[in-house]
Design an enzyme around this catalytic site. Structure first.
Site, PDB file in Angstrom:
ATOM      1  N   ASP A 208      29.564 -41.272 -17.420  1.00  0.00           N
ATOM      2  CA  ASP A 208      29.902 -40.451 -18.710  1.00  0.00           C
ATOM      3  C   ASP A 208      29.111 -39.155 -18.647  1.00  0.00           C
ATOM      4  O   ASP A 208      29.556 -38.194 -19.074  1.00  0.00           O
ATOM      5  CB  ASP A 208      29.727 -41.128 -19.817  1.00  0.00           C
ATOM      6  CG  ASP A 208      29.990 -40.326 -21.313  1.00  0.00           C
ATOM      7  OD1 ASP A 208      31.099 -40.114 -21.372  1.00  0.00           O
ATOM      8  OD2 ASP A 208      28.884 -40.111 -21.830  1.00  0.00           O
TER       9      ASP A 208
ATOM     10  N   HIS B 151      28.015 -44.945 -34.919  1.00  0.00           N
ATOM     11  CA  HIS B 151      28.175 -43.941 -34.312  1.00  0.00           C
ATOM     12  C   HIS B 151      28.976 -42.995 -35.243  1.00  0.00           C
ATOM     13  O   HIS B 151      30.058 -43.119 -35.694  1.00  0.00           O
ATOM     14  CB  HIS B 151      28.700 -44.071 -33.077  1.00  0.00           C
ATOM     15  CG  HIS B 151      29.011 -42.776 -32.465  1.00  0.00           C
ATOM     16  ND1 HIS B 151      27.955 -41.993 -31.555  1.00  0.00           N
ATOM     17  CD2 HIS B 151      30.076 -41.913 -32.126  1.00  0.00           C
ATOM     18  CE1 HIS B 151      28.427 -40.997 -30.951  1.00  0.00           C
ATOM     19  NE2 HIS B 151      29.892 -40.809 -31.312  1.00  0.00           N
TER      20      HIS B 151
ATOM     21  N   ARG C  24      33.762 -31.930 -18.123  1.00  0.00           N
ATOM     22  CA  ARG C  24      34.853 -31.548 -18.868  1.00  0.00           C
ATOM     23  C   ARG C  24      34.640 -30.265 -19.840  1.00  0.00           C
ATOM     24  O   ARG C  24      35.354 -29.542 -20.305  1.00  0.00           O
ATOM     25  CB  ARG C  24      34.998 -32.709 -19.984  1.00  0.00           C
ATOM     26  CG  ARG C  24      35.734 -33.997 -19.056  1.00  0.00           C
ATOM     27  CD  ARG C  24      35.599 -35.226 -20.019  1.00  0.00           C
ATOM     28  NE  ARG C  24      36.221 -35.147 -21.263  1.00  0.00           N
ATOM     29  CZ  ARG C  24      35.532 -35.758 -22.528  1.00  0.00           C
ATOM     30  NH1 ARG C  24      34.684 -36.657 -22.390  1.00  0.00           N
ATOM     31  NH2 ARG C  24      36.168 -35.544 -23.588  1.00  0.00           N
TER      32      ARG C  24
ATOM     33  N   SER D 131      34.427 -42.038 -23.688  1.00  0.00           N
ATOM     34  CA  SER D 131      32.904 -41.537 -23.344  1.00  0.00           C
ATOM     35  C   SER D 131      32.143 -42.224 -24.620  1.00  0.00           C
ATOM     36  O   SER D 131      31.054 -42.832 -24.346  1.00  0.00           O
ATOM     37  CB  SER D 131      33.120 -40.193 -23.478  1.00  0.00           C
ATOM     38  OG  SER D 131      31.795 -39.304 -23.788  1.00  0.00           O
TER      39      SER D 131
ATOM     40  N   LYS E 133      29.406 -45.555 -23.952  1.00  0.00           N
ATOM     41  CA  LYS E 133      27.757 -45.533 -24.600  1.00  0.00           C
ATOM     42  C   LYS E 133      27.182 -46.658 -25.442  1.00  0.00           C
ATOM     43  O   LYS E 133      26.311 -46.994 -25.232  1.00  0.00           O
ATOM     44  CB  LYS E 133      27.178 -44.084 -24.782  1.00  0.00           C
ATOM     45  CG  LYS E 133      27.380 -43.023 -23.633  1.00  0.00           C
ATOM     46  CD  LYS E 133      26.756 -41.789 -24.292  1.00  0.00           C
ATOM     47  CE  LYS E 133      27.691 -40.949 -25.349  1.00  0.00           C
ATOM     48  NZ  LYS E 133      28.732 -40.340 -24.987  1.00  0.00           N
TER      49      LYS E 133
END
Length: 433
Positions: free
Chosen positions: A161, A82, A168, A183, A187
């Site tokens: 999320d 990621h 947010r 967050s 995921k």
């Protein structure tokens, strides 16, 4: 248990319990806790933070707020990576085929872009016919058969999320390491892979502007992964200039193809070689970073990684001939050259300004409803450290929009020159594990 008491407790800087955090996430997900109370708690977290235990509880609660993916049907160790996002970040398009060509399984769920440029899915969709929507059985079969699949996230994955991030974004509570890390990790953990490599970027084109902030975020996420028994490691990478030379969807796909053909820009090659080696170590394929880098490099030289990308494209309905002949990609109607007004050495290319300019050319979305122009973007001709003559080409701009004179001026201003030679730092500053 009352939400107002939990808000007051966190506002006072006290530690929340697992039961309290579970109550919050469950209530927010099923809408029994309203947005205004959740935004109040988020602001309290921004100001007072969370400790390691609370962040773990929050991540776990969001992780199980919806479906989780089981990849048990896929043989061997499943790896994932990621990136926290950056300008010109086409790493997944290079890394995925590289590690898969080494015999490691990559089952990746990606997102779309909002802002600077498109996300991984938008870039892939510049290949005609390619679909990112695959049924779970076909997804597992594809990874077993060819070692790689990159698809869109299911809508039922981590719904807490999705709701919290949207809130947010409009309440000024994005900038919080506990909220960012939970967050991202909820995921990634819900997606089912055995290992996770986090590419945490810092600099003008990244969310984390300083190396120290990036280090804190990376350390927090690695701790979460370790706590939940997932091999999680992180690299801290420089985003003070765009990654590689191409910014824009089809342009970045072409650069990924060139990289797998052995003609990639130095920074992108270095990042993918080292990151790929770490992923091979996580998959128990190699024992050392040096051994992994040597294996990764061999897959570029033999063109096996390029063939693996073509296999993935074909398996997902795309026209794999584009991988072997990138000239087939659709070209933008207009092409402009941005030139330097003086001689010097490039000391900075403001990545944020370049990314926002690419978005204005059509390469990104200002809102979720915007349509991306897959052919729009920017190709850099110079990088930090390069010498530039007066009137020499800095970059080329591609767009289907007619009047982009203000964008061209902003792109030119993003290049900062120095009379003195400029030292170029590494692309990877640190490895955290």
């Amino acid at each position: 248990m009352r939400m107002v008491d939990i808000i007051i407790k966190k506002r006072s800087g006290l530690e929340l319990t697992k039961e309290e955090i579970d109550f919050v996430i469950n209530g927010f997900t099923n809408s029994s806790i309203p947005d205004y109370q959740m935004s109040s708690l988020a602001m309290a977290i921004v100001f007072n933070g969370m400790n390691k235990k609370e962040i773990g509880y929050l991540t776990n609660a969001m992780l199980y707020s919806g479906d989780t993916i089981s990849l048990k049907g896929i043989e061997g160790i499943k790896v994932d990576k990621h990136s926290t996002g950056g300008v010109g970040d086409k790493t997944s398009l290079v890394l995925g085929p590289l590690v898969a060509s080494c015999g490691v399984k990559l089952a990746k769920m990606s997102g779309r872009g909002l802002g600077h440029t498109g996300g991984t899915l938008d870039k892939l969709e510049s290949i005609p016919g390619l679909t990112i929507s695959i049924e779970k059985e076909d997804f597992i079969k594809q990874v077993n058969d060819i070692g790689i699949a990159i698809v869109g996230q299911t809508g039922t994955l981590v719904p807490a999320d999705k709701k919290l991030y949207a809130l947010r974004d409009v309440t000024g509570t994005v900038e919080s390491i506990p909220l960012i890390s939970s967050s991202i990790m909820s995921k990634k953990l819900a997606s089912g892979s055995d290992t996770i490599l986090l590419d945490v970027k810092f600099g003008s084109g990244a969310f984390m502007k300083t190396l120290d902030d990036a280090r804190e975020l990376a350390r927090t996420m690695v701790d979460i992964g370790d706590e939940l028994k997932r091999d999680t490691r992180a690299i801290l990478t420089d985003m003070n200039e765009p990654l590689g030379l191409a910014i824009g969807n089809s342009l970045e796909v072409i650069e990924a193809i060139n990289t797998l053909n052995g003609n990639g820009p130095k920074d992108l090659v270095e990042l993918c070689t080292k990151a790929g080696a770490i992923m091979l170590m996580q998959a128990k394929k190699v024992e050392t970073l040096e051994e992994g880098m040597k294996l990764i490099t061999s897959k570029i030289e033999s063109k096996e990684a390029l063939d693996k990308l073509a296999q993935m494209v074909k398996a997902q309905g795309g026209d794999e001939s584009y991988i072997y002949d990138p000239s087939k990609f659709e070209k933008a109607k207009y092409e402009y050259v941005v030139r330097s007004s003086k001689e010097g050495y490039v000391k900075e290319i403001n990545a944020l300004e370049i990314g926002e300019s690419a978005m204005r050319l059509g390469a990104g979305r200002a809102t979720k409803e915007d349509t991306i122009d897959l052919s729009a973007g920017i190709i850099l001709n110079k990088k930090v450290g390069s010498h530039v003559e007066e009137n020499e080409e800095l970059c080329r701009v591609f767009t289907n929009k007619e009047d982009v004179s203000s964008v061209l001026e902003d792109i030119k201003e993003s290049f900062k020159l120095s009379e003195e030679k400029v030292d170029v730092g590494p692309i990877i500053y640190e490895i955290i594990q």
